[in-house]
Write a protein that holds these residues in place. Structure first.
Motif, PDB file in Angstrom:
ATOM      1  N   THR A  95      15.243  -5.071   2.447  1.00 52.26           N
ATOM      2  CA  THR A  95      14.799  -4.331   1.272  1.00 52.26           C
ATOM      3  C   THR A  95      13.286  -4.333   1.149  1.00 52.26           C
ATOM      4  O   THR A  95      12.666  -3.296   0.867  1.00 52.26           O
ATOM      5  CB  THR A  95      15.439  -4.931   0.005  1.00 52.26           C
ATOM      6  OG1 THR A  95      16.863  -4.826   0.106  1.00 52.26           O
ATOM      7  CG2 THR A  95      14.972  -4.191  -1.250  1.00 52.26           C
ATOM      8  N   LEU A  96      12.660  -5.489   1.364  1.00 51.26           N
ATOM      9  CA  LEU A  96      11.197  -5.557   1.338  1.00 51.26           C
ATOM     10  C   LEU A  96      10.590  -4.639   2.387  1.00 51.26           C
ATOM     11  O   LEU A  96       9.580  -3.969   2.137  1.00 51.26           O
ATOM     12  CB  LEU A  96      10.729  -6.990   1.566  1.00 51.26           C
ATOM     13  CG  LEU A  96      10.980  -8.011   0.465  1.00 51.26           C
ATOM     14  CD1 LEU A  96      10.643  -9.416   0.958  1.00 51.26           C
ATOM     15  CD2 LEU A  96      10.162  -7.685  -0.786  1.00 51.26           C
ATOM     16  N   ALA A  97      11.199  -4.610   3.581  1.00 51.42           N
ATOM     17  CA  ALA A  97      10.685  -3.757   4.652  1.00 51.42           C
ATOM     18  C   ALA A  97      10.747  -2.288   4.259  1.00 51.42           C
ATOM     19  O   ALA A  97       9.792  -1.521   4.484  1.00 51.42           O
ATOM     20  CB  ALA A  97      11.481  -3.998   5.937  1.00 51.42           C
ATOM     21  N   ARG A  98      11.870  -1.873   3.666  1.00 49.23           N
ATOM     22  CA  ARG A  98      12.011  -0.483   3.241  1.00 49.23           C
ATOM     23  C   ARG A  98      11.029  -0.141   2.119  1.00 49.23           C
ATOM     24  O   ARG A  98      10.417   0.938   2.104  1.00 49.23           O
ATOM     25  CB  ARG A  98      13.448  -0.219   2.780  1.00 49.23           C
ATOM     26  CG  ARG A  98      14.461  -0.186   3.914  1.00 49.23           C
ATOM     27  CD  ARG A  98      15.846   0.164   3.403  1.00 49.23           C
ATOM     28  NE  ARG A  98      16.822   0.138   4.480  1.00 49.23           N
ATOM     29  CZ  ARG A  98      17.077   1.160   5.298  1.00 49.23           C
ATOM     30  NH1 ARG A  98      16.392   2.287   5.161  1.00 49.23           N
ATOM     31  NH2 ARG A  98      17.991   1.049   6.241  1.00 49.23           N
ATOM     32  N   GLU A  99      10.903  -1.041   1.164  1.00 48.65           N
ATOM     33  CA  GLU A  99      10.003  -0.771   0.036  1.00 48.65           C
ATOM     34  C   GLU A  99       8.548  -0.738   0.485  1.00 48.65           C
ATOM     35  O   GLU A  99       7.750   0.048  -0.041  1.00 48.65           O
ATOM     36  CB  GLU A  99      10.215  -1.799  -1.072  1.00 48.65           C
ATOM     37  CG  GLU A  99      11.537  -1.636  -1.796  1.00 48.65           C
ATOM     38  CD  GLU A  99      11.574  -2.347  -3.136  1.00 48.65           C
ATOM     39  OE1 GLU A  99      10.506  -2.838  -3.596  1.00 48.65           O
ATOM     40  OE2 GLU A  99      12.664  -2.416  -3.736  1.00 48.65           O
ATOM     41  N   ALA A 100       8.179  -1.584   1.450  1.00 47.45           N
ATOM     42  CA  ALA A 100       6.797  -1.590   1.942  1.00 47.45           C
ATOM     43  C   ALA A 100       6.428  -0.225   2.507  1.00 47.45           C
ATOM     44  O   ALA A 100       5.377   0.349   2.182  1.00 47.45           O
ATOM     45  CB  ALA A 100       6.623  -2.674   3.008  1.00 47.45           C
ATOM     46  N   VAL A 101       7.305   0.325   3.352  1.00 45.99           N
ATOM     47  CA  VAL A 101       7.047   1.645   3.941  1.00 45.99           C
ATOM     48  C   VAL A 101       7.073   2.730   2.863  1.00 45.99           C
ATOM     49  O   VAL A 101       6.246   3.652   2.867  1.00 45.99           O
ATOM     50  CB  VAL A 101       8.079   1.938   5.049  1.00 45.99           C
ATOM     51  CG1 VAL A 101       7.910   3.350   5.584  1.00 45.99           C
ATOM     52  CG2 VAL A 101       7.939   0.928   6.184  1.00 45.99           C
ATOM     53  N   PHE A 102       7.997   2.621   1.928  1.00 46.67           N
ATOM     54  CA  PHE A 102       8.113   3.583   0.834  1.00 46.67           C
ATOM     55  C   PHE A 102       6.814   3.664   0.033  1.00 46.67           C
ATOM     56  O   PHE A 102       6.287   4.755  -0.236  1.00 46.67           O
ATOM     57  CB  PHE A 102       9.285   3.172  -0.067  1.00 46.67           C
ATOM     58  CG  PHE A 102       9.377   3.933  -1.364  1.00 46.67           C
ATOM     59  CD1 PHE A 102       9.857   5.243  -1.378  1.00 46.67           C
ATOM     60  CD2 PHE A 102       8.988   3.344  -2.557  1.00 46.67           C
ATOM     61  CE1 PHE A 102       9.947   5.945  -2.579  1.00 46.67           C
ATOM     62  CE2 PHE A 102       9.071   4.037  -3.755  1.00 46.67           C
ATOM     63  CZ  PHE A 102       9.554   5.342  -3.767  1.00 46.67           C
ATOM     64  N   HIS A 103       6.273   2.507  -0.329  1.00 49.13           N
ATOM     65  CA  HIS A 103       5.051   2.491  -1.136  1.00 49.13           C
ATOM     66  C   HIS A 103       3.833   2.945  -0.334  1.00 49.13           C
ATOM     67  O   HIS A 103       2.937   3.607  -0.878  1.00 49.13           O
ATOM     68  CB  HIS A 103       4.826   1.093  -1.712  1.00 49.13           C
ATOM     69  CG  HIS A 103       5.774   0.749  -2.824  1.00 49.13           C
ATOM     70  ND1 HIS A 103       5.826   1.446  -4.003  1.00 49.13           N
ATOM     71  CD2 HIS A 103       6.708  -0.240  -2.923  1.00 49.13           C
ATOM     72  CE1 HIS A 103       6.755   0.927  -4.800  1.00 49.13           C
ATOM     73  NE2 HIS A 103       7.304  -0.102  -4.165  1.00 49.13           N
ATOM     74  N   LEU A 104       3.794   2.583   0.954  1.00 49.98           N
ATOM     75  CA  LEU A 104       2.683   3.050   1.792  1.00 49.98           C
ATOM     76  C   LEU A 104       2.682   4.574   1.900  1.00 49.98           C
ATOM     77  O   LEU A 104       1.632   5.217   1.836  1.00 49.98           O
ATOM     78  CB  LEU A 104       2.768   2.424   3.181  1.00 49.98           C
ATOM     79  CG  LEU A 104       2.386   0.954   3.335  1.00 49.98           C
ATOM     80  CD1 LEU A 104       2.554   0.523   4.790  1.00 49.98           C
ATOM     81  CD2 LEU A 104       0.962   0.699   2.873  1.00 49.98           C
ATOM     82  N   GLU A 105       3.867   5.132   2.069  1.00 49.77           N
ATOM     83  CA  GLU A 105       3.962   6.596   2.188  1.00 49.77           C
ATOM     84  C   GLU A 105       3.530   7.272   0.892  1.00 49.77           C
ATOM     85  O   GLU A 105       2.785   8.260   0.904  1.00 49.77           O
ATOM     86  CB  GLU A 105       5.392   6.988   2.547  1.00 49.77           C
ATOM     87  CG  GLU A 105       5.548   8.478   2.808  1.00 49.77           C
ATOM     88  CD  GLU A 105       6.953   8.838   3.261  1.00 49.77           C
ATOM     89  OE1 GLU A 105       7.105   9.882   3.909  1.00 49.77           O
ATOM     90  OE2 GLU A 105       7.893   8.066   2.960  1.00 49.77           O
ATOM     91  N   ARG A 106       3.976   6.735  -0.232  1.00 46.32           N
ATOM     92  CA  ARG A 106       3.594   7.311  -1.526  1.00 46.32           C
ATOM     93  C   ARG A 106       2.095   7.261  -1.748  1.00 46.32           C
ATOM     94  O   ARG A 106       1.514   8.144  -2.389  1.00 46.32           O
ATOM     95  CB  ARG A 106       4.303   6.572  -2.666  1.00 46.32           C
ATOM     96  CG  ARG A 106       5.788   6.867  -2.771  1.00 46.32           C
ATOM     97  CD  ARG A 106       6.393   6.241  -4.000  1.00 46.32           C
ATOM     98  NE  ARG A 106       5.829   6.784  -5.235  1.00 46.32           N
ATOM     99  CZ  ARG A 106       6.161   6.372  -6.449  1.00 46.32           C
ATOM    100  NH1 ARG A 106       7.048   5.387  -6.590  1.00 46.32           N
ATOM    101  NH2 ARG A 106       5.629   6.907  -7.516  1.00 46.32           N
ATOM    102  N   ALA A 107       1.465   6.207  -1.222  1.00 53.20           N
ATOM    103  CA  ALA A 107       0.021   6.037  -1.409  1.00 53.20           C
ATOM    104  C   ALA A 107      -0.800   6.754  -0.338  1.00 53.20           C
ATOM    105  O   ALA A 107      -2.030   6.676  -0.344  1.00 53.20           O
ATOM    106  CB  ALA A 107      -0.326   4.551  -1.407  1.00 53.20           C
ATOM    107  N   GLY A 108      -0.121   7.434   0.571  1.00 50.53           N
ATOM    108  CA  GLY A 108      -0.824   8.140   1.642  1.00 50.53           C
ATOM    109  C   GLY A 108      -1.429   7.218   2.680  1.00 50.53           C
ATOM    110  O   GLY A 108      -2.387   7.588   3.373  1.00 50.53           O
ATOM    111  N   LYS A 109      -0.874   5.994   2.826  1.00 51.94           N
ATOM    112  CA  LYS A 109      -1.423   5.006   3.756  1.00 51.94           C
ATOM    113  C   LYS A 109      -0.554   4.800   4.990  1.00 51.94           C
ATOM    114  O   LYS A 109      -0.808   3.908   5.791  1.00 51.94           O
ATOM    115  CB  LYS A 109      -1.611   3.664   3.048  1.00 51.94           C
ATOM    116  CG  LYS A 109      -2.610   3.713   1.895  1.00 51.94           C
ATOM    117  CD  LYS A 109      -2.725   2.363   1.201  1.00 51.94           C
ATOM    118  CE  LYS A 109      -3.728   2.421   0.058  1.00 51.94           C
ATOM    119  NZ  LYS A 109      -3.832   1.123  -0.654  1.00 51.94           N
ATOM    120  N   LEU A 110       0.470   5.642   5.155  1.00 47.48           N
ATOM    121  CA  LEU A 110       1.355   5.516   6.305  1.00 47.48           C
ATOM    122  C   LEU A 110       0.836   6.443   7.400  1.00 47.48           C
ATOM    123  O   LEU A 110       1.205   7.613   7.485  1.00 47.48           O
ATOM    124  CB  LEU A 110       2.780   5.891   5.907  1.00 47.48           C
ATOM    125  CG  LEU A 110       3.907   5.447   6.845  1.00 47.48           C
ATOM    126  CD1 LEU A 110       3.947   3.935   6.965  1.00 47.48           C
ATOM    127  CD2 LEU A 110       5.243   5.974   6.342  1.00 47.48           C
TER     128      LEU A 110
END
Length: 272
Positions: free
Chosen positions: A181-196
């Motif tokens: 869950t942490l792994a999924r949320e980390a990528v989710f938040h990075l994408e939302r912030a334009g940092k992926l």
């Protein structure tokens, strides 16, 4: 001072990285601290109550790597406020936090019918809730920076269970769902912030599950019991702490950026 292979500089994969290892002054945690230091990381080590051991281990690392930066941080990972304070202390001391290794853990073994409420609650609180509190605080800082590594140390007991360890098994298997869950949320938040981004080292979360490891905890196990355990391990031996540590530092490296949400077994083939 320890001068074994796990204590000498072996590379520079983690140069300029700041790592925090909970329970980082003894056993598997000490091996992880040495391994990260050996790869050039600045290492902060959390510990519980053994101040003397923490200072001895700090002095060992400082002597082995005189050009490195190290620190120790007392606290109780079962307490959310202590976890948040420790994360902030490391950031204040070293300027940032790139790597969190959630290694701290306890056992209170009893069969289910004899297990007291406190036996259950204390193990869950340290091993599972403590990992959540530490990761939650670290993740906020890592998301702001857009990069990071979180490695949780579980156990083969979380995969296969063990008589007398219902609390420990539950706490360690709980890390699997938490990690994913942490792994999924980390990528989710990075994408939302334009940092992926394609060239980013990413923000990954993984778990390592050691089998039976030759540490102080195992030294207390009767020899006949250990011999029986070894018959269940295809490689017919216990792991050295350094064998766990090498997998941890591999997952922390920049080039491991495409590995996240995974459970890495290091158990001599005991669970396949």
């Amino acid at each position: 001072m320890t001068t074994d292979q796990g204590s000498r500089r072996t590379g520079s994969k983690l140069a300029d990285r700041v790592a925090l290892v909970t329970g980082g002054t003894r056993g598997i945690g000490a091996a992880i601290s040495r391994s990260l230091a050996g790869q050039g990381a600045t290492v902060a080590m959390g510990y519980g109550r053994d101040h003397e051991r923490a200072q001895e281990f700090l002095a060992e690392l400082q002597q082995t790597y005189p050009d490195g930066a190290f620190s120790v941080h007392p606290g109780n990972v079962a307490t959310a406020d202590d976890c948040r304070r420790t994360i902030q202390d490391v950031i204040d001391t070293h300027g940032k936090l790139d790597i969190l290794v959630n290694n701290a853990g306890i056992t209170r073994d009893r069969t289910v019918l004899k297990m007291e409420d406190d036996d259950w609650d204390s193990v869950i609180q340290v091993n599972l809730s403590g990992t959540f509190y530490m990761a939650q605080a670290a993740l906020k800082h890592m998301l702001e920076r857009g990069t990071g590594r979180i490695v949780n140390v579980s156990s083969i007991i979380g995969e296969v269970g063990n008589i007398g360890q219902a609390n420990y098994a539950a706490s360690k298997s709980g890390l699997f769902g938490l990690t994913k869950t942490l792994a999924r949320e980390a990528v989710f938040h990075l994408e939302r912030a334009g940092k992926l981004q394609d060239n980013s080292i990413g923000l990954t979360v993984n778990t390592v599950t050691p089998g039976y490891v030759n540490t102080e905890m195992v030294e207390a196990v009767p020899e006949k019991v250990l011999d029986k355990i070894k018959t269940r391990i295809p490689m017919a031996r216990l792991a050295d702490p350094e064998e766990i540590a090498r997998v941890v530092h591999f997952l922390c490296a920049d080039r491991s950026s495409y590995i996240t949400g995974q459970v890495w077994g290091v158990n001599g083939g005991m669970d396949m």
